[in-house]
Design a protein around this motif. Structure first.
Motif, PDB file in Angstrom:
ATOM      1  N   HIS A 127       0.818  -1.217   0.000  1.00 27.56           N
ATOM      2  CA  HIS A 127       0.000   0.000   0.000  1.00 27.56           C
ATOM      3  C   HIS A 127       0.853   1.270   0.000  1.00 27.56           C
ATOM      4  CE1 HIS A 127      -3.720   2.107   0.277  1.00 27.56           C
ATOM      5  NE2 HIS A 127      -3.525   2.571   1.510  1.00 27.56           N
ATOM      6  N   LYS A 128       2.135   1.149   0.346  1.00 24.05           N
ATOM      7  CA  LYS A 128       3.032   2.308   0.337  1.00 24.05           C
ATOM      8  C   LYS A 128       3.112   2.937  -1.054  1.00 24.05           C
ATOM      9  CE  LYS A 128       6.246   1.195   4.110  1.00 24.05           C
ATOM     10  NZ  LYS A 128       7.634   0.759   4.436  1.00 24.05           N
ATOM     11  N   VAL A 129       2.921   2.138  -2.096  1.00 24.55           N
ATOM     12  CA  VAL A 129       2.956   2.688  -3.457  1.00 24.55           C
ATOM     13  C   VAL A 129       1.936   3.813  -3.579  1.00 24.55           C
ATOM     14  CG1 VAL A 129       2.526   2.184  -5.893  1.00 24.55           C
ATOM     15  CG2 VAL A 129       3.806   0.553  -4.492  1.00 24.55           C
ATOM     16  N   HIS A 130       0.738   3.585  -3.093  1.00 17.69           N
ATOM     17  CA  HIS A 130      -0.300   4.609  -3.171  1.00 17.69           C
ATOM     18  C   HIS A 130       0.052   5.815  -2.305  1.00 17.69           C
ATOM     19  CE1 HIS A 130      -4.211   6.346  -3.877  1.00 17.69           C
ATOM     20  NE2 HIS A 130      -4.460   6.404  -2.571  1.00 17.69           N
ATOM     21  N   HIS A 131       0.662   5.570  -1.157  1.00 16.89           N
ATOM     22  CA  HIS A 131       0.980   6.661  -0.233  1.00 16.89           C
ATOM     23  C   HIS A 131       2.301   7.348  -0.572  1.00 16.89           C
ATOM     24  CE1 HIS A 131      -2.161   6.580   2.914  1.00 16.89           C
ATOM     25  NE2 HIS A 131      -2.387   5.378   2.406  1.00 16.89           N
ATOM     26  N   TYR A 144      -1.479   2.478  -7.492  1.00 16.80           N
ATOM     27  CA  TYR A 144      -1.412   1.447  -6.458  1.00 16.80           C
ATOM     28  C   TYR A 144      -0.718   0.214  -7.021  1.00 16.80           C
ATOM     29  CZ  TYR A 144      -5.785   0.117  -8.878  1.00 16.80           C
ATOM     30  OH  TYR A 144      -6.737  -0.185  -9.815  1.00 16.80           O
ATOM     31  N   HIS A 145      -0.193  -0.597  -6.123  1.00 19.17           N
ATOM     32  CA  HIS A 145       0.507  -1.822  -6.506  1.00 19.17           C
ATOM     33  C   HIS A 145      -0.506  -2.842  -7.015  1.00 19.17           C
ATOM     34  CE1 HIS A 145       2.995  -5.455  -6.157  1.00 19.17           C
ATOM     35  NE2 HIS A 145       4.028  -4.640  -6.181  1.00 19.17           N
ATOM     36  N   TRP A 146      -0.087  -3.674  -7.963  1.00 19.14           N
ATOM     37  CA  TRP A 146      -1.016  -4.642  -8.552  1.00 19.14           C
ATOM     38  C   TRP A 146      -1.564  -5.634  -7.522  1.00 19.14           C
ATOM     39  CZ3 TRP A 146       0.217  -9.728  -7.957  1.00 19.14           C
ATOM     40  CH2 TRP A 146       1.551 -10.055  -7.716  1.00 19.14           C
ATOM     41  N   MET A 147      -0.878  -5.793  -6.383  1.00 16.58           N
ATOM     42  CA  MET A 147      -1.351  -6.725  -5.373  1.00 16.58           C
ATOM     43  C   MET A 147      -2.609  -6.222  -4.668  1.00 16.58           C
ATOM     44  SD  MET A 147      -1.057  -9.616  -3.865  1.00 16.58           S
ATOM     45  CE  MET A 147       0.593 -10.268  -4.204  1.00 16.58           C
ATOM     46  N   GLU A 148      -2.803  -4.905  -4.625  1.00 16.46           N
ATOM     47  CA  GLU A 148      -3.956  -4.361  -3.911  1.00 16.46           C
ATOM     48  C   GLU A 148      -5.292  -4.867  -4.454  1.00 16.46           C
ATOM     49  OE1 GLU A 148      -4.513  -0.436  -2.591  1.00 16.46           O
ATOM     50  OE2 GLU A 148      -2.391  -0.043  -2.251  1.00 16.46           O
ATOM     51  N   PRO A 149      -5.559  -4.777  -5.754  1.00 16.14           N
ATOM     52  CA  PRO A 149      -6.838  -5.291  -6.240  1.00 16.14           C
ATOM     53  C   PRO A 149      -6.970  -6.800  -6.058  1.00 16.14           C
ATOM     54  CG  PRO A 149      -5.434  -4.628  -8.073  1.00 16.14           C
ATOM     55  CD  PRO A 149      -4.799  -4.108  -6.825  1.00 16.14           C
ATOM     56  N   PHE A 251       4.850   9.095   3.853  1.00 12.73           N
ATOM     57  CA  PHE A 251       4.976   8.246   5.036  1.00 12.73           C
ATOM     58  C   PHE A 251       6.422   8.309   5.513  1.00 12.73           C
ATOM     59  CE2 PHE A 251       5.379   5.735   1.173  1.00 12.73           C
ATOM     60  CZ  PHE A 251       6.610   5.104   1.332  1.00 12.73           C
ATOM     61  N   GLU A 252       6.648   7.889   6.727  1.00  9.91           N
ATOM     62  CA  GLU A 252       7.990   7.950   7.296  1.00  9.91           C
ATOM     63  C   GLU A 252       8.959   7.097   6.477  1.00  9.91           C
ATOM     64  OE1 GLU A 252      10.319   7.108  11.546  1.00  9.91           O
ATOM     65  OE2 GLU A 252       8.146   6.833  11.386  1.00  9.91           O
ATOM     66  N   GLY A 253      10.060   7.693   6.059  1.00 12.90           N
ATOM     67  CA  GLY A 253      11.055   6.980   5.267  1.00 12.90           C
ATOM     68  C   GLY A 253      10.787   7.021   3.778  1.00 12.90           C
ATOM     69  N   ASP A 254       9.803   7.816   3.322  1.00 10.14           N
ATOM     70  CA  ASP A 254       9.465   7.825   1.898  1.00 10.14           C
ATOM     71  C   ASP A 254      10.553   8.447   1.025  1.00 10.14           C
ATOM     72  OD1 ASP A 254       9.170  10.486   2.522  1.00 10.14           O
ATOM     73  OD2 ASP A 254       7.054  10.617   1.992  1.00 10.14           O
ATOM     74  N   GLU A 255      11.524   9.138   1.671  1.00 14.92           N
ATOM     75  CA  GLU A 255      12.634   9.699   0.885  1.00 14.92           C
ATOM     76  C   GLU A 255      13.501   8.595   0.282  1.00 14.92           C
ATOM     77  OE1 GLU A 255      13.771   9.424   5.219  1.00 14.92           O
ATOM     78  OE2 GLU A 255      12.098  10.267   4.067  1.00 14.92           O
ATOM     79  N   ASN A 256      13.408   7.389   0.835  1.00 13.28           N
ATOM     80  CA  ASN A 256      14.162   6.244   0.308  1.00 13.28           C
ATOM     81  C   ASN A 256      13.306   5.325  -0.553  1.00 13.28           C
ATOM     82  OD1 ASN A 256      16.539   7.005   1.773  1.00 13.28           O
ATOM     83  ND2 ASN A 256      15.634   6.134   3.627  1.00 13.28           N
ATOM     84  N   PHE A 257      12.053   5.711  -0.772  1.00 16.21           N
ATOM     85  CA  PHE A 257      11.144   4.871  -1.560  1.00 16.21           C
ATOM     86  C   PHE A 257      11.409   5.094  -3.045  1.00 16.21           C
ATOM     87  CE2 PHE A 257       7.006   3.639  -3.358  1.00 16.21           C
ATOM     88  CZ  PHE A 257       6.798   2.435  -2.689  1.00 16.21           C
ATOM     89  N   PRO A 258      11.378   4.039  -3.865  1.00 12.70           N
ATOM     90  CA  PRO A 258      11.637   4.188  -5.307  1.00 12.70           C
ATOM     91  C   PRO A 258      10.680   5.203  -5.949  1.00 12.70           C
ATOM     92  CG  PRO A 258      11.578   1.875  -4.692  1.00 12.70           C
ATOM     93  CD  PRO A 258      11.132   2.637  -3.491  1.00 12.70           C
ATOM     94  N   THR A 259      11.173   5.915  -6.941  1.00 13.27           N
ATOM     95  CA  THR A 259      10.365   6.933  -7.619  1.00 13.27           C
ATOM     96  C   THR A 259       9.918   6.499  -9.008  1.00 13.27           C
ATOM     97  OG1 THR A 259      12.380   8.003  -8.450  1.00 13.27           O
ATOM     98  CG2 THR A 259      11.482   8.808  -6.356  1.00 13.27           C
ATOM     99  N   ASP A 260      10.325   5.294  -9.449  1.00  6.84           N
ATOM    100  CA  ASP A 260       9.943   4.814 -10.776  1.00  6.84           C
ATOM    101  C   ASP A 260       8.993   3.634 -10.656  1.00  6.84           C
ATOM    102  OD1 ASP A 260      11.879   2.094 -11.394  1.00  6.84           O
ATOM    103  OD2 ASP A 260      12.541   3.470  -9.813  1.00  6.84           O
TER     104      ASP A 260
END
Length: 272
Positions: A127-131, A144-149, A251-260
């Protein structure tokens, strides 16, 4: 895309809804300093078409058939079938009643599932993909990530199987309404529906769902409503402390989350 252009054509329906809501963002922006082509606009546009069409065609049709077979097989072990659980003959109801029942069931199940996505770390990593959205706009609705649906539709199958009897037109009608409200919830517009804000989710409420900083007692999230806000008010998960127009999103730590796209799709698969 090439099918006969009926009102329930998802492809053209999504494009028309998106252009109208994007036009509202251009004419009535809530965050006036936010560009019309905001941060990650094209990434979210890609997500929108990928998730709404390719993902549905490749994953969800197969998932629906598989979920139905698995559920029927499990019931068969104890000598039962879906028909034994159908409590309502919904197809005998009028169109407005069918739509209302279908909509309420779907929306509550989605609200409940949304809470699960925030409660369990395994699901939260998807769910972090959406956030990961940092500037809100209509197309962020379908990032959103394909796993969500997969999770949503697996949980939705059982109550819908118990009710049964819905037509393709019923599904399309509710689906388009949900897309409209979902687009508006994420759009850069100032809208809360007045007194109806206690029934319908809205941008001024949903912005707090994406807030990066929340009180300690609310760390598992707030305002989980998909289309309706009523579930949040009923179950005390509502939270609108003040006008959230300029709050930081993420969300906390989102600066390290992938951007692509590829990095975001692989992120939860690399987490323990």
């Amino acid at each position: 895309v090439l099918m006969e252009l009926n009102w329930e054509n998802y492809f053209y329906g999504l494009i028309i809804i998106s252009l109208i809501v994007w036009g509202l963002e251009a004419i009535f922006p809530w965050r006036k300093n936010q560009p019309l082509f905001r941060k990650d606009f094209w990434l979210d546009t890609f997500y929108m078409f990928f998730n709404f069409f390719l993902l549905n065609l490749i994953v969800l049709i197969a998932l629906s058939n598989s979920a139905a077979e698995i559920f029927n097989d499990l019931l068969g072990i104890i000598g039962l079938s879906v028909a034994n659980f159908q409590l309502i003959e919904i197809n005998t109801f009028s169109f407005p009643v069918r739509i209302f029942v279908f909509f309420m069931v779907i929306d509550f199940v989605q609200w409940f599932t949304h809470r699960l996505l925030h409660r369990f770390e395994f699901l939260w990593n998807f769910h972090k993909v959406h956030h990961s959205v940092k500037e809100m706009g209509f197309a962020a609705h379908l990032r959103y990530h394909w796993m969500e649906p997969v999770v949503y539709n697996s949980i939705k199958y059982i109550p819908l199987a118990i009710i049964g009897g819905f037509s393709a037109q019923d599904v399309a009608f509710v689906h388009f309404f949900n897309i409209i409200i979902g687009h508006l919830n994420h759009a850069n517009i100032s809208l809360d529906y007045g007194i109806f804000k206690y029934i319908l989710n809205n941008p001024k409420m949903h912005i707090w769902h994406h807030a990066k900083e929340l009180p300690k007692e609310r760390q598992q999230g707030v305002n989980f409503g998909i289309t309706l806000s009523i579930w949040d008010y009923l179950f005390k998960t509502n939270y609108i402390p003040h006008n959230g127009r300029d709050i930081e999103l993420g969300f906390e730590g989102d600066e390290n989350f992938p951007t692509d796209f590829i990095g975001q799709e692989l992120y939860p698969l690399n987490k323990k």
